[in-house]
Design a protein around this motif. Structure first.
Motif, PDB file in Angstrom:
ATOM      1  N   THR A   3       8.407  12.565  11.162  1.00 26.44           N
ATOM      2  CA  THR A   3       8.825  11.918  12.393  1.00 26.44           C
ATOM      3  C   THR A   3      10.154  11.213  12.139  1.00 26.44           C
ATOM      4  O   THR A   3      10.387  10.686  11.064  1.00 26.44           O
ATOM      5  CB  THR A   3       7.792  10.890  12.878  1.00 26.44           C
ATOM      6  N   THR A   4      10.994  11.242  13.123  1.00 27.80           N
ATOM      7  CA  THR A   4      12.290  10.593  13.011  1.00 27.80           C
ATOM      8  C   THR A   4      12.131   9.109  13.296  1.00 27.80           C
ATOM      9  O   THR A   4      11.499   8.726  14.280  1.00 27.80           O
ATOM     10  CB  THR A   4      13.289  11.203  14.011  1.00 27.80           C
ATOM     11  N   LYS A   5      12.704   8.305  12.417  1.00 24.55           N
ATOM     12  CA  LYS A   5      12.709   6.859  12.603  1.00 24.55           C
ATOM     13  C   LYS A   5      14.153   6.416  12.756  1.00 24.55           C
ATOM     14  O   LYS A   5      15.047   6.994  12.156  1.00 24.55           O
ATOM     15  CB  LYS A   5      12.074   6.152  11.412  1.00 24.55           C
ATOM     16  N   THR A   6      14.345   5.397  13.580  1.00 27.90           N
ATOM     17  CA  THR A   6      15.692   4.920  13.842  1.00 27.90           C
ATOM     18  C   THR A   6      15.778   3.430  13.519  1.00 27.90           C
ATOM     19  O   THR A   6      14.904   2.656  13.910  1.00 27.90           O
ATOM     20  CB  THR A   6      16.065   5.144  15.322  1.00 27.90           C
ATOM     21  N   LEU A   7      16.836   3.073  12.821  1.00 30.37           N
ATOM     22  CA  LEU A   7      17.137   1.673  12.538  1.00 30.37           C
ATOM     23  C   LEU A   7      18.513   1.360  13.093  1.00 30.37           C
ATOM     24  O   LEU A   7      19.471   2.095  12.836  1.00 30.37           O
ATOM     25  CB  LEU A   7      17.146   1.408  11.029  1.00 30.37           C
ATOM     26  N   PHE A   8      18.615   0.281  13.833  1.00 31.77           N
ATOM     27  CA  PHE A   8      19.904  -0.232  14.292  1.00 31.77           C
ATOM     28  C   PHE A   8      20.195  -1.490  13.480  1.00 31.77           C
ATOM     29  O   PHE A   8      19.361  -2.400  13.437  1.00 31.77           O
ATOM     30  CB  PHE A   8      19.855  -0.599  15.782  1.00 31.77           C
ATOM     31  N   PHE A   9      21.360  -1.521  12.843  1.00 33.09           N
ATOM     32  CA  PHE A   9      21.770  -2.689  12.072  1.00 33.09           C
ATOM     33  C   PHE A   9      22.848  -3.441  12.845  1.00 33.09           C
ATOM     34  O   PHE A   9      23.834  -2.851  13.268  1.00 33.09           O
ATOM     35  CB  PHE A   9      22.333  -2.280  10.709  1.00 33.09           C
ATOM     36  N   VAL A  10      22.654  -4.737  13.009  1.00 37.53           N
ATOM     37  CA  VAL A  10      23.625  -5.591  13.677  1.00 37.53           C
ATOM     38  C   VAL A  10      23.928  -6.766  12.755  1.00 37.53           C
ATOM     39  O   VAL A  10      23.010  -7.437  12.285  1.00 37.53           O
ATOM     40  CB  VAL A  10      23.068  -6.117  15.024  1.00 37.53           C
ATOM     41  N   ARG A  11      25.207  -6.977  12.501  1.00 31.41           N
ATOM     42  CA  ARG A  11      25.603  -8.157  11.745  1.00 31.41           C
ATOM     43  C   ARG A  11      25.509  -9.360  12.668  1.00 31.41           C
ATOM     44  O   ARG A  11      25.817  -9.266  13.848  1.00 31.41           O
ATOM     45  CB  ARG A  11      27.034  -8.032  11.232  1.00 31.41           C
ATOM     46  N   HIS A  12      25.060 -10.485  12.118  1.00 31.41           N
ATOM     47  CA  HIS A  12      24.950 -11.695  12.934  1.00 31.41           C
ATOM     48  C   HIS A  12      26.288 -12.005  13.598  1.00 31.41           C
ATOM     49  O   HIS A  12      27.349 -11.667  13.095  1.00 31.41           O
ATOM     50  CB  HIS A  12      24.478 -12.893  12.105  1.00 31.41           C
ATOM     51  N   ALA A  13      26.230 -12.691  14.708  1.00 30.00           N
ATOM     52  CA  ALA A  13      27.437 -13.110  15.426  1.00 30.00           C
ATOM     53  C   ALA A  13      28.108 -14.261  14.658  1.00 30.00           C
ATOM     54  O   ALA A  13      27.569 -14.767  13.669  1.00 30.00           O
ATOM     55  CB  ALA A  13      27.056 -13.538  16.840  1.00 30.00           C
ATOM     56  N   GLN A  14      29.269 -14.668  15.144  1.00 29.15           N
ATOM     57  CA  GLN A  14      30.045 -15.700  14.451  1.00 29.15           C
ATOM     58  C   GLN A  14      29.254 -17.004  14.322  1.00 29.15           C
ATOM     59  O   GLN A  14      28.723 -17.519  15.299  1.00 29.15           O
ATOM     60  CB  GLN A  14      31.345 -15.977  15.200  1.00 29.15           C
ATOM     61  N   SER A  15      29.217 -17.518  13.094  1.00 33.92           N
ATOM     62  CA  SER A  15      28.582 -18.812  12.840  1.00 33.92           C
ATOM     63  C   SER A  15      29.655 -19.813  12.443  1.00 33.92           C
ATOM     64  O   SER A  15      30.813 -19.438  12.197  1.00 33.92           O
ATOM     65  CB  SER A  15      27.546 -18.694  11.719  1.00 33.92           C
ATOM     66  N   ILE A  16      29.265 -21.079  12.335  1.00 37.79           N
ATOM     67  CA  ILE A  16      30.258 -22.079  11.933  1.00 37.79           C
ATOM     68  C   ILE A  16      30.789 -21.793  10.528  1.00 37.79           C
ATOM     69  O   ILE A  16      31.921 -22.135  10.219  1.00 37.79           O
ATOM     70  CB  ILE A  16      29.728 -23.520  12.052  1.00 37.79           C
ATOM     71  N   PRO A  36      24.575 -22.607  12.272  1.00 36.14           N
ATOM     72  CA  PRO A  36      24.281 -22.062  13.604  1.00 36.14           C
ATOM     73  C   PRO A  36      25.447 -21.227  14.124  1.00 36.14           C
ATOM     74  O   PRO A  36      26.553 -21.259  13.575  1.00 36.14           O
ATOM     75  CB  PRO A  36      24.112 -23.335  14.452  1.00 36.14           C
ATOM     76  N   LEU A  37      25.195 -20.518  15.203  1.00 31.56           N
ATOM     77  CA  LEU A  37      26.251 -19.752  15.860  1.00 31.56           C
ATOM     78  C   LEU A  37      27.230 -20.693  16.552  1.00 31.56           C
ATOM     79  O   LEU A  37      26.861 -21.774  17.009  1.00 31.56           O
ATOM     80  CB  LEU A  37      25.661 -18.800  16.900  1.00 31.56           C
ATOM     81  N   THR A  38      28.464 -20.248  16.651  1.00 28.62           N
ATOM     82  CA  THR A  38      29.467 -20.946  17.454  1.00 28.62           C
ATOM     83  C   THR A  38      29.288 -20.515  18.909  1.00 28.62           C
ATOM     84  O   THR A  38      28.501 -19.602  19.210  1.00 28.62           O
ATOM     85  CB  THR A  38      30.887 -20.576  17.004  1.00 28.62           C
ATOM     86  N   LEU A  39      30.035 -21.131  19.815  1.00 29.59           N
ATOM     87  CA  LEU A  39      30.000 -20.693  21.212  1.00 29.59           C
ATOM     88  C   LEU A  39      30.451 -19.241  21.325  1.00 29.59           C
ATOM     89  O   LEU A  39      29.856 -18.450  22.074  1.00 29.59           O
ATOM     90  CB  LEU A  39      30.875 -21.596  22.079  1.00 29.59           C
ATOM     91  N   LEU A  40      31.501 -18.881  20.580  1.00 27.52           N
ATOM     92  CA  LEU A  40      31.948 -17.483  20.575  1.00 27.52           C
ATOM     93  C   LEU A  40      30.845 -16.584  20.025  1.00 27.52           C
ATOM     94  O   LEU A  40      30.602 -15.497  20.558  1.00 27.52           O
ATOM     95  CB  LEU A  40      33.229 -17.319  19.754  1.00 27.52           C
ATOM     96  N   GLY A  41      30.163 -17.026  18.980  1.00 28.52           N
ATOM     97  CA  GLY A  41      29.069 -16.243  18.409  1.00 28.52           C
ATOM     98  C   GLY A  41      27.953 -16.006  19.410  1.00 28.52           C
ATOM     99  O   GLY A  41      27.384 -14.917  19.492  1.00 28.52           O
TER     100      GLY A  41
END
Length: 183
Positions: A3-16, A36-41
């Motif tokens: 069976t095909t398995k799928t993984l999506f990798f996302v790097r965390h958003a901008q932090s301080i 923590p994340l910044t407002l932009l993050g």
């Protein structure tokens, strides 16, 4: 039957931590894992959620993040944006590569207190060097392989993993069978 398995990798958003330089991070009273994340993050995480929500035929059945605040916050915003009310899995194998004293001390402190470690790091190279209290890239690869094997054996078919930049680069090295030089 495979069976095909799928993984999506996302790097965390901008932090301080991403908006501080090395010495500012070393002088901060806040530990690296608690940034923590910044407002932009937060906005970046929302944009990522909107992108993932609009992918055709993608149905996530598992969600993972590291033990660091910035990955948990990123995934929380993504889940809210895609309209999922689920409890994700926190997995320490997804934690960022820890550089020990190189994470904790300023460049000046390293030069004064650990000149031999600086010399050894330069000689061994980033990939192989393990700083006192830290990990080498092969150490992190063992964590990644453990995570990937457990995921392979799981019932999940499509998972979202929110992690860290160097971790994801090392996962890419493993999955695509890249050499150390290509990494």
């Amino acid at each position: 039957m495979k069976t095909t398995k799928t993984l999506f990798f996302v790097r965390h958003a901008q932090s301080i931590g991403n908006i501080m330089n090395h010495d500012e991070r070393a002088q901060s009273e806040m530990p690296n894992y608690a940034y923590p994340l910044t407002l932009l993050g937060r906005k970046q995480a929302e944009i990522t959620g909107k992108y993932l929500k609009n992918l055709p035929d993608v149905h996530f059945d598992a969600f993972f993040h590291s033990t660091f605040t910035r990955t948990k916050e990123t995934l929380g915003i993504v889940l809210q944006t895609i309209g999922r009310d689920t409890v994700p899995t926190c997995d320490s194998r997804l934690d960022e590569k820890w550089d020990g004293i190189f994470h904790e001390l300023s460049k000046a402190e390293l030069q004064i207190r650990y000149p031999e470690q600086l010399r050894l790091r330069k000689r061994a190279g980033y990939y192989h060097f393990r700083a006192p209290g830290g990990e080498s890239c092969p150490d992190v690869e063992l964590r990644i392989k453990s995570f990937l094997e457990e995921y392979r054996m799981s019932t999940s078919q499509c998972a979202l993993v929110v992690g860290h930049g160097r971790w994801i680069l090392l996962a890419q090295k493993i999955i695509q069978r890249l050499s150390i030089g290509q990494f």
